[in-house]
Design an enzyme around this catalytic site. Structure first.
Site, mmCIF file in Angstrom:
data_model
loop_
_atom_site.group_PDB
_atom_site.id
_atom_site.type_symbol
_atom_site.label_atom_id
_atom_site.label_comp_id
_atom_site.label_asym_id
_atom_site.label_seq_id
_atom_site.Cartn_x
_atom_site.Cartn_y
_atom_site.Cartn_z
ATOM 1 N N ASN A 7 0.834 -1.207 0.000
ATOM 2 C CA ASN A 7 0.000 0.000 0.000
ATOM 3 C C ASN A 7 0.866 1.253 0.000
ATOM 4 O O ASN A 7 0.579 2.230 -0.707
ATOM 5 C CB ASN A 7 -0.909 0.018 1.230
ATOM 6 C CG ASN A 7 -1.938 -1.092 1.214
ATOM 7 O OD1 ASN A 7 -2.313 -1.577 0.152
ATOM 8 N ND2 ASN A 7 -2.371 -1.520 2.381
ATOM 9 N N LYS A 98 -20.100 3.282 13.088
ATOM 10 C CA LYS A 98 -20.246 2.070 13.893
ATOM 11 C C LYS A 98 -19.800 2.271 15.341
ATOM 12 O O LYS A 98 -20.019 1.393 16.191
ATOM 13 C CB LYS A 98 -19.483 0.918 13.240
ATOM 14 C CG LYS A 98 -20.078 0.516 11.897
ATOM 15 C CD LYS A 98 -19.210 -0.470 11.162
ATOM 16 C CE LYS A 98 -19.836 -0.846 9.821
ATOM 17 N NZ LYS A 98 -19.956 0.306 8.899
ATOM 18 N N LYS A 110 -13.411 1.562 18.186
ATOM 19 C CA LYS A 110 -13.350 2.923 17.644
ATOM 20 C C LYS A 110 -13.991 3.926 18.597
ATOM 21 O O LYS A 110 -13.555 5.077 18.690
ATOM 22 C CB LYS A 110 -14.030 2.972 16.267
ATOM 23 C CG LYS A 110 -13.335 2.137 15.209
ATOM 24 C CD LYS A 110 -11.976 2.681 14.833
ATOM 25 C CE LYS A 110 -12.078 3.731 13.756
ATOM 26 N NZ LYS A 110 -10.756 4.161 13.276
ATOM 27 N N GLU A 231 -23.159 -7.560 12.969
ATOM 28 C CA GLU A 231 -23.791 -6.660 12.002
ATOM 29 C C GLU A 231 -25.138 -6.157 12.512
ATOM 30 O O GLU A 231 -25.942 -6.925 13.043
ATOM 31 C CB GLU A 231 -23.979 -7.378 10.664
ATOM 32 C CG GLU A 231 -24.466 -6.473 9.549
ATOM 33 C CD GLU A 231 -24.547 -7.175 8.209
ATOM 34 O OE1 GLU A 231 -24.528 -6.484 7.183
ATOM 35 O OE2 GLU A 231 -24.634 -8.413 8.184
#
Length: 244
Positions: A7, A98, A110, A231
Protein backbone atom coordinates in the site's frame (compact mmCIF):
# COMPACT_ATOMS: atom_id res chain seq x y z
CA UNK A 1 3.45 6.34 6.99
CA UNK A 2 1.85 2.90 6.71
CA UNK A 3 2.65 -0.62 7.88
CA UNK A 4 1.35 -2.16 4.65
CA UNK A 5 4.41 -2.34 2.39
CA UNK A 6 2.55 -2.69 -0.91
CA UNK A 7 0.00 0.00 0.00
CA UNK A 8 2.81 2.39 0.89
CA UNK A 9 4.67 1.60 -2.34
CA UNK A 10 1.49 2.11 -4.37
CA UNK A 11 0.56 5.52 -2.92
CA UNK A 12 4.19 6.66 -3.06
CA UNK A 13 4.40 5.82 -6.76
CA UNK A 14 1.01 7.40 -7.50
CA UNK A 15 1.85 10.68 -5.75
CA UNK A 16 5.30 10.95 -7.32
CA UNK A 17 3.81 10.46 -10.79
CA UNK A 18 1.00 12.97 -10.23
CA UNK A 19 3.09 15.57 -8.33
CA UNK A 20 6.75 15.24 -9.37
CA UNK A 21 7.74 18.45 -7.50
CA UNK A 22 6.13 17.38 -4.20
CA UNK A 23 8.55 16.96 -1.30
CA UNK A 24 7.53 13.66 0.21
CA UNK A 25 8.89 10.92 2.45
CA UNK A 26 7.31 7.51 2.92
CA UNK A 27 7.88 5.61 6.15
CA UNK A 28 7.07 1.97 6.90
CA UNK A 29 5.76 2.24 10.47
CA UNK A 30 3.43 0.17 12.68
CA UNK A 31 1.51 2.46 15.06
CA UNK A 32 1.59 -0.22 17.76
CA UNK A 33 5.42 0.03 17.79
CA UNK A 34 5.95 2.88 20.26
CA UNK A 35 9.67 3.15 19.58
CA UNK A 36 9.16 3.42 15.81
CA UNK A 37 6.44 6.06 16.32
CA UNK A 38 8.70 8.08 18.63
CA UNK A 39 11.54 7.93 16.09
CA UNK A 40 9.17 9.06 13.32
CA UNK A 41 7.91 12.05 15.31
CA UNK A 42 11.41 13.03 16.41
CA UNK A 43 12.74 13.00 12.83
CA UNK A 44 9.74 14.52 11.01
CA UNK A 45 8.14 16.87 13.59
CA UNK A 46 4.64 16.76 12.05
CA UNK A 47 2.22 19.68 12.58
CA UNK A 48 -0.93 17.88 11.37
CA UNK A 49 -1.61 14.18 11.75
CA UNK A 50 -4.39 12.25 9.99
CA UNK A 51 -4.90 8.96 11.81
CA UNK A 52 -6.61 6.42 9.55
CA UNK A 53 -4.78 3.27 10.70
CA UNK A 54 -7.44 0.81 11.85
CA UNK A 55 -8.79 -2.66 11.35
CA UNK A 56 -12.35 -2.13 10.10
CA UNK A 57 -13.90 -5.39 8.84
CA UNK A 58 -16.78 -6.00 11.27
CA UNK A 59 -17.37 -9.80 11.01
CA UNK A 60 -13.64 -10.60 10.83
CA UNK A 61 -12.88 -8.69 14.03
CA UNK A 62 -15.68 -10.34 16.05
CA UNK A 63 -13.38 -13.25 16.95
CA UNK A 64 -10.12 -11.29 16.60
CA UNK A 65 -10.55 -9.18 19.73
CA UNK A 66 -6.87 -9.02 20.64
CA UNK A 67 -5.86 -7.75 17.20
CA UNK A 68 -8.71 -5.21 17.15
CA UNK A 69 -7.84 -3.80 20.59
CA UNK A 70 -4.10 -3.79 19.90
CA UNK A 71 -4.42 -1.87 16.65
CA UNK A 72 -7.53 0.31 17.06
CA UNK A 73 -7.16 1.24 20.75
CA UNK A 74 -3.55 0.75 21.83
CA UNK A 75 -2.20 1.95 18.47
CA UNK A 76 -4.33 5.10 18.74
CA UNK A 77 -3.10 5.62 22.31
CA UNK A 78 0.56 5.36 21.26
CA UNK A 79 0.01 7.75 18.34
CA UNK A 80 -2.05 10.23 20.39
CA UNK A 81 0.48 10.24 23.25
CA UNK A 82 3.27 10.91 20.74
CA UNK A 83 1.27 13.80 19.23
CA UNK A 84 0.76 15.19 22.74
CA UNK A 85 4.45 14.80 23.65
CA UNK A 86 5.86 16.25 20.43
CA UNK A 87 3.43 19.18 20.25
CA UNK A 88 1.52 18.28 17.09
CA UNK A 89 -0.93 21.10 16.33
CA UNK A 90 -3.87 18.99 15.10
CA UNK A 91 -4.66 15.30 15.35
CA UNK A 92 -7.53 14.22 13.08
CA UNK A 93 -8.88 10.80 14.04
CA UNK A 94 -10.84 8.92 11.36
CA UNK A 95 -13.73 7.22 13.16
CA UNK A 96 -16.89 5.46 11.99
CA UNK A 97 -20.67 5.56 12.39
CA UNK A 98 -20.25 2.07 13.89
CA UNK A 99 -18.79 3.74 17.01
CA UNK A 100 -22.31 4.98 17.89
CA UNK A 101 -24.00 2.55 20.31
CA UNK A 102 -21.57 -0.12 19.08
CA UNK A 103 -22.90 -3.64 18.58
CA UNK A 104 -19.58 -5.15 17.48
CA UNK A 105 -15.89 -5.28 18.40
CA UNK A 106 -14.85 -2.93 15.62
CA UNK A 107 -17.33 -0.22 16.64
CA UNK A 108 -16.50 -0.60 20.33
CA UNK A 109 -12.76 -0.19 19.75
CA UNK A 110 -13.35 2.92 17.64
CA UNK A 111 -15.63 4.40 20.31
CA UNK A 112 -12.94 3.86 22.95
CA UNK A 113 -10.45 5.56 20.63
CA UNK A 114 -12.85 8.53 20.20
CA UNK A 115 -13.11 8.88 23.99
CA UNK A 116 -9.35 8.59 24.34
CA UNK A 117 -8.79 11.45 21.89
CA UNK A 118 -11.41 13.63 23.59
CA UNK A 119 -9.82 12.97 26.97
CA UNK A 120 -6.37 13.97 25.74
CA UNK A 121 -7.76 17.09 24.07
CA UNK A 122 -8.87 18.47 27.44
CA UNK A 123 -5.30 18.35 28.77
CA UNK A 124 -3.21 19.03 25.69
CA UNK A 125 -2.26 21.91 23.42
CA UNK A 126 -2.74 19.45 20.55
CA UNK A 127 -6.23 19.74 19.12
CA UNK A 128 -7.79 16.28 18.84
CA UNK A 129 -10.63 16.12 16.29
CA UNK A 130 -12.70 13.07 15.28
CA UNK A 131 -14.50 12.52 11.98
CA UNK A 132 -17.21 9.85 11.67
CA UNK A 133 -17.69 8.20 8.29
CA UNK A 134 -20.37 6.01 6.83
CA UNK A 135 -19.50 3.57 4.05
CA UNK A 136 -17.15 5.07 1.45
CA UNK A 137 -18.01 4.06 -2.12
CA UNK A 138 -14.96 2.83 -3.99
CA UNK A 139 -12.86 2.27 -0.86
CA UNK A 140 -11.23 -1.05 -0.05
CA UNK A 141 -13.89 -3.41 1.24
CA UNK A 142 -16.71 -1.41 -0.36
CA UNK A 143 -19.81 -3.47 -1.17
CA UNK A 144 -20.10 -2.11 -4.74
CA UNK A 145 -17.04 -3.87 -6.27
CA UNK A 146 -18.07 -7.02 -4.37
CA UNK A 147 -21.52 -6.93 -6.01
CA UNK A 148 -19.97 -6.15 -9.41
CA UNK A 149 -17.72 -9.18 -9.06
CA UNK A 150 -20.73 -11.37 -8.26
CA UNK A 151 -22.60 -9.98 -11.28
CA UNK A 152 -19.59 -10.66 -13.52
CA UNK A 153 -19.68 -14.31 -12.40
CA UNK A 154 -23.37 -14.59 -13.20
CA UNK A 155 -24.59 -14.24 -9.62
CA UNK A 156 -26.11 -14.73 -7.26
CA UNK A 157 -25.69 -11.45 -5.39
CA UNK A 158 -25.59 -12.11 -1.66
CA UNK A 159 -27.24 -9.63 0.73
CA UNK A 160 -27.36 -10.35 4.46
CA UNK A 161 -30.89 -9.07 5.14
CA UNK A 162 -33.64 -7.35 3.09
CA UNK A 163 -33.89 -4.47 5.60
CA UNK A 164 -30.17 -3.70 6.07
CA UNK A 165 -29.49 0.02 5.51
CA UNK A 166 -26.22 1.94 5.37
CA UNK A 167 -25.07 5.53 4.94
CA UNK A 168 -22.91 6.08 1.86
CA UNK A 169 -20.48 8.77 0.78
CA UNK A 170 -18.00 9.14 -2.07
CA UNK A 171 -14.21 9.34 -1.72
CA UNK A 172 -14.15 13.09 -2.65
CA UNK A 173 -16.81 13.77 0.02
CA UNK A 174 -14.80 11.85 2.60
CA UNK A 175 -11.59 13.70 1.76
CA UNK A 176 -13.37 17.07 1.84
CA UNK A 177 -14.86 16.29 5.26
CA UNK A 178 -11.47 15.38 6.70
CA UNK A 179 -9.84 18.54 5.36
CA UNK A 180 -12.69 20.75 6.58
CA UNK A 181 -12.53 19.16 10.01
CA UNK A 182 -8.78 19.82 10.13
CA UNK A 183 -9.39 23.50 9.44
CA UNK A 184 -12.55 24.09 11.49
CA UNK A 185 -11.82 21.92 14.52
CA UNK A 186 -10.94 23.69 17.76
CA UNK A 187 -10.40 20.42 19.62
CA UNK A 188 -12.64 17.79 21.19
CA UNK A 189 -15.29 17.82 18.45
CA UNK A 190 -16.76 14.97 16.47
CA UNK A 191 -17.61 15.89 12.87
CA UNK A 192 -20.16 13.93 10.84
CA UNK A 193 -20.93 14.34 7.14
CA UNK A 194 -24.56 14.99 6.25
CA UNK A 195 -25.02 11.88 4.13
CA UNK A 196 -28.77 12.22 3.60
CA UNK A 197 -30.95 9.15 4.04
CA UNK A 198 -29.49 5.66 4.50
CA UNK A 199 -29.74 3.34 1.50
CA UNK A 200 -31.07 -0.21 1.53
CA UNK A 201 -28.29 -2.58 0.46
CA UNK A 202 -30.76 -4.68 -1.52
CA UNK A 203 -31.82 -1.56 -3.50
CA UNK A 204 -28.15 -0.89 -4.27
CA UNK A 205 -27.80 -4.46 -5.53
CA UNK A 206 -30.90 -4.05 -7.73
CA UNK A 207 -29.56 -0.78 -9.16
CA UNK A 208 -26.26 -2.47 -10.07
CA UNK A 209 -28.10 -5.34 -11.78
CA UNK A 210 -30.15 -2.84 -13.79
CA UNK A 211 -27.10 -0.74 -14.69
CA UNK A 212 -25.39 -3.89 -15.96
CA UNK A 213 -28.30 -4.33 -18.39
CA UNK A 214 -29.57 -7.43 -16.58
CA UNK A 215 -32.81 -8.43 -14.85
CA UNK A 216 -33.25 -9.59 -11.27
CA UNK A 217 -34.76 -13.05 -11.04
CA UNK A 218 -34.07 -13.80 -14.70
CA UNK A 219 -30.37 -13.07 -15.29
CA UNK A 220 -29.19 -12.54 -11.69
CA UNK A 221 -30.65 -13.79 -8.41
CA UNK A 222 -30.45 -11.97 -5.07
CA UNK A 223 -29.97 -14.34 -2.13
CA UNK A 224 -30.37 -13.34 1.54
CA UNK A 225 -27.76 -15.02 3.74
CA UNK A 226 -28.57 -13.70 7.25
CA UNK A 227 -26.90 -11.04 9.35
CA UNK A 228 -23.19 -11.63 9.93
CA UNK A 229 -21.58 -11.59 13.41
CA UNK A 230 -21.70 -8.07 14.86
CA UNK A 231 -23.79 -6.66 12.00
CA UNK A 232 -26.68 -4.25 12.71
CA UNK A 233 -29.71 -3.60 10.51
CA UNK A 234 -28.98 0.13 10.52
CA UNK A 235 -26.24 2.50 11.69
CA UNK A 236 -26.64 5.67 13.75
CA UNK A 237 -24.64 8.88 13.44
CA UNK A 238 -24.93 10.38 16.93
CA UNK A 239 -25.16 9.27 20.55
CA UNK A 240 -28.15 10.48 22.55
CA UNK A 241 -27.43 13.93 23.99
CA UNK A 242 -24.19 14.24 22.03
CA UNK A 243 -23.06 17.64 20.73
CA UNK A 244 -21.86 17.25 17.19
Amino acid sequence: ADHGEFNLYQIDRELRQAYPDLEMRSRLVDITDAEAVTTLFASEGPEILFHAAAYKHVPLLEDQVRAAVRNNILGTQILANAAYHWGVDRFIFISTDKAVNPANIMGATKRVAERLCQSLDSQSRTRFIAVRFGNVLGSRGSVVPFFQEQIAHGGPITVTHPEVKRYFMTIPEAVQLVLQAAVLGQGGEIFVLDMGEPVKIVDLARDLIRLAGLREGKDIEIVFTGLRPGEKLFEELFLEGEAY
